[in-house]
Design a protein around this motif. Structure first.
Motif, short mmCIF file in Angstrom:
data_model
loop_
_atom_site.label_atom_id
_atom_site.label_comp_id
_atom_site.label_asym_id
_atom_site.label_seq_id
_atom_site.Cartn_x
_atom_site.Cartn_y
_atom_site.Cartn_z
N SER A 298 0.80 -1.22 0.00
CA SER A 298 0.00 0.00 0.00
C SER A 298 0.84 1.27 0.00
CB SER A 298 -0.94 0.00 1.21
OG SER A 298 -1.88 -1.05 1.11
N VAL A 299 2.12 1.17 -0.32
CA VAL A 299 2.94 2.36 -0.46
C VAL A 299 2.33 3.22 -1.57
CG1 VAL A 299 5.19 3.25 -1.12
CG2 VAL A 299 5.03 1.21 0.32
N PRO A 300 1.95 4.47 -1.30
CA PRO A 300 1.26 5.27 -2.31
C PRO A 300 2.19 5.69 -3.44
CG PRO A 300 1.74 6.61 -0.38
CD PRO A 300 2.14 5.20 -0.03
N HIS A 301 1.69 5.60 -4.67
CA HIS A 301 2.49 6.06 -5.80
C HIS A 301 1.60 6.52 -6.94
CE1 HIS A 301 2.20 1.80 -7.48
NE2 HIS A 301 2.19 1.55 -6.20
N LEU A 302 2.08 7.55 -7.63
CA LEU A 302 1.43 8.08 -8.82
C LEU A 302 2.20 7.52 -10.00
CD1 LEU A 302 -0.81 10.00 -9.80
CD2 LEU A 302 0.89 11.83 -9.82
N ASP A 303 1.53 6.70 -10.79
CA ASP A 303 2.19 5.71 -11.63
C ASP A 303 1.80 5.85 -13.09
OD1 ASP A 303 3.94 3.63 -11.62
OD2 ASP A 303 2.55 2.13 -10.86
N THR A 304 2.77 6.16 -13.94
CA THR A 304 2.54 6.05 -15.38
C THR A 304 2.56 4.57 -15.76
OG1 THR A 304 3.52 8.20 -15.89
CG2 THR A 304 3.50 6.57 -17.65
N ARG A 305 1.55 4.13 -16.48
CA ARG A 305 1.46 2.73 -16.88
C ARG A 305 1.16 2.63 -18.37
NH1 ARG A 305 0.13 -1.00 -13.12
NH2 ARG A 305 0.73 -2.40 -14.81
N ILE A 307 -0.50 -0.30 -20.41
CA ILE A 307 -1.14 -1.60 -20.26
C ILE A 307 -1.83 -1.97 -21.58
CG2 ILE A 307 -2.86 -2.96 -19.00
CD1 ILE A 307 -2.39 -1.13 -16.61
N ASN A 308 -1.41 -3.08 -22.16
CA ASN A 308 -1.92 -3.50 -23.46
C ASN A 308 -1.75 -2.40 -24.49
OD1 ASN A 308 -2.74 -5.99 -22.31
ND2 ASN A 308 -4.67 -5.07 -21.67
N GLY A 309 -0.64 -1.67 -24.39
CA GLY A 309 -0.31 -0.64 -25.36
C GLY A 309 -0.94 0.72 -25.12
N GLU A 310 -1.79 0.85 -24.10
CA GLU A 310 -2.50 2.10 -23.84
C GLU A 310 -1.95 2.77 -22.58
OE1 GLU A 310 -4.75 3.58 -25.78
OE2 GLU A 310 -4.48 1.97 -27.24
N PRO A 311 -1.67 4.09 -22.63
CA PRO A 311 -1.17 4.79 -21.45
C PRO A 311 -2.30 5.12 -20.47
CG PRO A 311 -1.35 6.31 -23.29
CD PRO A 311 -1.70 4.95 -23.83
N ALA A 312 -1.97 5.12 -19.19
CA ALA A 312 -2.92 5.50 -18.14
C ALA A 312 -2.13 6.02 -16.96
CB ALA A 312 -3.79 4.31 -17.74
N LEU A 313 -2.82 6.70 -16.08
CA LEU A 313 -2.21 7.22 -14.85
C LEU A 313 -2.96 6.62 -13.67
CD1 LEU A 313 -0.03 9.17 -13.87
CD2 LEU A 313 -1.72 11.01 -13.92
N LEU A 314 -2.22 5.96 -12.78
CA LEU A 314 -2.82 5.27 -11.64
C LEU A 314 -2.29 5.87 -10.35
CD1 LEU A 314 -2.95 3.17 -14.08
CD2 LEU A 314 -2.88 1.40 -12.33
N PHE A 315 -3.15 5.91 -9.35
CA PHE A 315 -2.71 6.28 -8.00
C PHE A 315 -3.24 5.25 -7.02
CE2 PHE A 315 -3.36 8.24 -3.82
CZ PHE A 315 -2.05 8.62 -3.56
N GLY A 316 -2.41 4.89 -6.09
CA GLY A 316 -2.77 3.90 -5.07
C GLY A 316 -1.55 3.05 -4.79
N PRO A 317 -1.75 1.76 -4.54
CA PRO A 317 -3.07 1.15 -4.40
C PRO A 317 -3.66 1.38 -3.01
CG PRO A 317 -1.38 -0.52 -4.11
CD PRO A 317 -0.67 0.78 -4.40
N PHE A 318 -4.98 1.34 -2.94
CA PHE A 318 -5.67 1.38 -1.66
C PHE A 318 -5.94 -0.05 -1.24
CE2 PHE A 318 -6.57 5.33 -3.83
CZ PHE A 318 -6.35 6.28 -2.84
N ALA A 319 -5.43 -0.41 -0.08
CA ALA A 319 -5.57 -1.79 0.38
C ALA A 319 -6.99 -2.02 0.90
CB ALA A 319 -4.56 -2.09 1.48
N GLY A 320 -7.33 -3.27 1.03
CA GLY A 320 -8.63 -3.64 1.58
C GLY A 320 -8.58 -5.01 2.21
N PHE A 321 -9.57 -5.31 3.01
CA PHE A 321 -9.64 -6.63 3.66
C PHE A 321 -10.51 -7.55 2.83
CE2 PHE A 321 -11.45 -9.72 6.63
CZ PHE A 321 -10.29 -10.23 7.17
#
Length: 493
Positions: A298-305, A307-321
């Protein structure tokens, strides 16, 4: 019913099984290999691009790999180990690209700077000391450190725009970091394996039965979920690379080495932005410090990804039970994993980690506004309407028996192998996929000890991984030579 004989059975169609299958095929093309996957296509659970952190974990930016000591120093041994292990993966992928086995590198790996970002006097002091310790070692010699507003605006414009100018901040950067789409990588490896003789992929085929015969060979029964057809397999070696599903299968195997192991499942979620005008402004992975009580995933990060050739911007991850061991698993997975052999360790961990459990449950009940508020620590101008919540994958952290019968919660990965070398399983999570090549070399050395000692296998292994048998942590000249090749071949330089 006829019995399908095989030399190797790989359970699970993820990056670990694919890597082991690929390496064994390169070492001995005559091996008859069967891969069984419970879903209808490979790389769809933990390895899938949306389910996997995809960072190319190398210890460059992940602050949890360099913990602070009580006296204010920073320990770097784990970061060195993980970095060297990631270099092993890069060597294997480089070889496969050079041989035309893997496609053009940008289909699965892309240059993406790895950066760490902190704020506040205490964390700035930590990051500065971390940089001093790491950059003094040849594995991290290219790491840059800055507190300069001008540098930060260049490195991470989304993060520094409209930030309080009185807030003290700092960052580090490694330019040759990478983003890895492990889903695409795995599908490419399995597609090539399918073109080879003596390889069979069985999809929609979960394992229902696994047992060792008196002659040491394993009996495995799988059932096709679409046709209902039962298939009996018999093999001399089994690898359980089924992500969160590996622990239940390891328990079914009955090997002595499985005693005392349990699992602690953790789910994850991402905030995802697909708006091109925002995505184009951020081309890096920026990691911060985890909240107190949070698990390492759950270390927070703003992440360029990519995925399957398409760019996206992700933030997280938010953990859960969760009580599921797989994203498409059962709510009874956790309960079903409790055995007389691991009950005491699991109860011990449950009692000693109540704060973690409460943290995870609290994460589940966060609102969208709460999550975007966390994002604004990294991206002050973030707007709620630009971000959507998306489920990530499941992780099963290891619960391991310790002296006295109690348990300890581990956040790494571990290979559990039968003493006769006929079965091995990979348990745990981070750094996971990024160190797959090193982990599978470990499996080969433990489970094929006589073959790996032969001149033929030694020579082939050094073709696959030129640093094999040597230490990248200790040998600077070797690291320089290896890294020059991989950065060029994989277009990361």
């Amino acid at each position: 019913m006829a019995v399908r004989q095989a030399d190797v059975v790989l359970v699970g169609g993820g990056v670990m099984s694919a890597t082991l299958g690929m390496m064994l095929r390169q070492l001995d093309p005559s091996l008859d290999i069967v891969m069984v996957e419970r879903l209808d296509h490979v790389a769809h659970e933990s390895t899938d691009g949306w389910n996997n952190a995809g960072t190319g974990h190398a210890g460059y930016c992940e602050l949890n790999y360099t913990p602070e000591t009580d006296d204010g120093d920073v320990t770097i041994d784990r970061a060195l180990q993980i970095n060297a292990q990631f270099e092993v993966s890069l060597q294997l992928w480089s070889y496969l690209v050079e041989q035309g086995i893997l496609p053009e590198p940008s289909t699965f790996i892309n240059r993406t700077p790895h950066q760490s970002f902190v704020w506040g006097e205490k964390d700035v002091a930590f990051l500065k000391r971390r940089h001093e310790r790491l950059s003094a070692h040849h594995l991290f010699r290219d790491m840059e450190y800055t507190e300069s507003p001008k540098d930060l605006e260049e490195w991470m414009p989304l993060i520094v725009n409209n930030r309080d100018p009185m807030q003290r901040v700092a960052a580090t950067r490694i330019k040759h970091g990478s983003d890895v789409d492990f889903g695409s990588l795995t599908r490419s490896m399995v597609s090539w394996l399918e073109t080879q003789p003596n390889f069979e992929l069985m999809l929609s085929s979960p394992v229902h039965y696994i047992d060792q015969r008196d002659n040491g060979r394993w009996k495995i029964r799988v059932k096709n979920q679409k046709t209902g057809e039962l298939t009996k397999l018999e093999t001399g070696f089994v690898f359980l690379g089924a992500g969160g599903g590996a622990l239940p299968l390891l328990q079914k195997s009955g090997i002595e080495e499985a005693r005392g192991y349990g699992g602690f499942p953790v789910s994850g979620q991402w905030l995802v932005c697909g708006k091109p005008d925002i995505v184009q402004q951020h081309n890096s992975k920026v990691y911060g410090k985890a909240p107190i009580g949070a698990p390492p995933m759950s270390v927070p990060h703003l992440d360029t990804r990519i995925i399957n050739g398409e760019p996206a911007l992700l933030f997280g991850p938010f953990a859960g039970f969760t009580t599921r061991f797989l994203k498409q698993g059962s709510i009874f997975d956790l309960l079903g994993s409790v055995k007389s052999t691991n009950l005491k360790p699991m109860l011990s961990v449950s009692k000693s980690n109540m704060d973690l459990t409460r943290y995870l449950i609290g994460e589940v009940f966060q609102s969208h506004s709460d999550r975007v508020a966390s994002l604004r620590n990294f991206f002050p101008d973030a707007m709620e309407e630009d971000w959507q919540l998306r489920m990530a994958g499941q992780r099963v952290q290891i619960i391991k028996q310790v002296d006295g019968g109690g348990g300890k919660l581990e956040f790494g990965t571990e290979i559990v192998a039968a003493k006769d070398g006929t079965l091995a399983a990979l348990l745990g999570a981070s750094p996971g996929a990024s160190t797959a090549a090193n982990a599978m070399i470990n499996v080969i050395e433990r489970c094929f000890p006589e073959k790996i000692k032969t001149p033929e296998w030694q020579e082939r292994m050094k073709e696959l991984v030129p640093s094999y048998g040597q230490s990248l942590v200790e040998d600077e000249a070797l690291l320089t030579k290896v890294r020059e090749r991989t950065l060029s071949t994989l277009q990361l330089g």
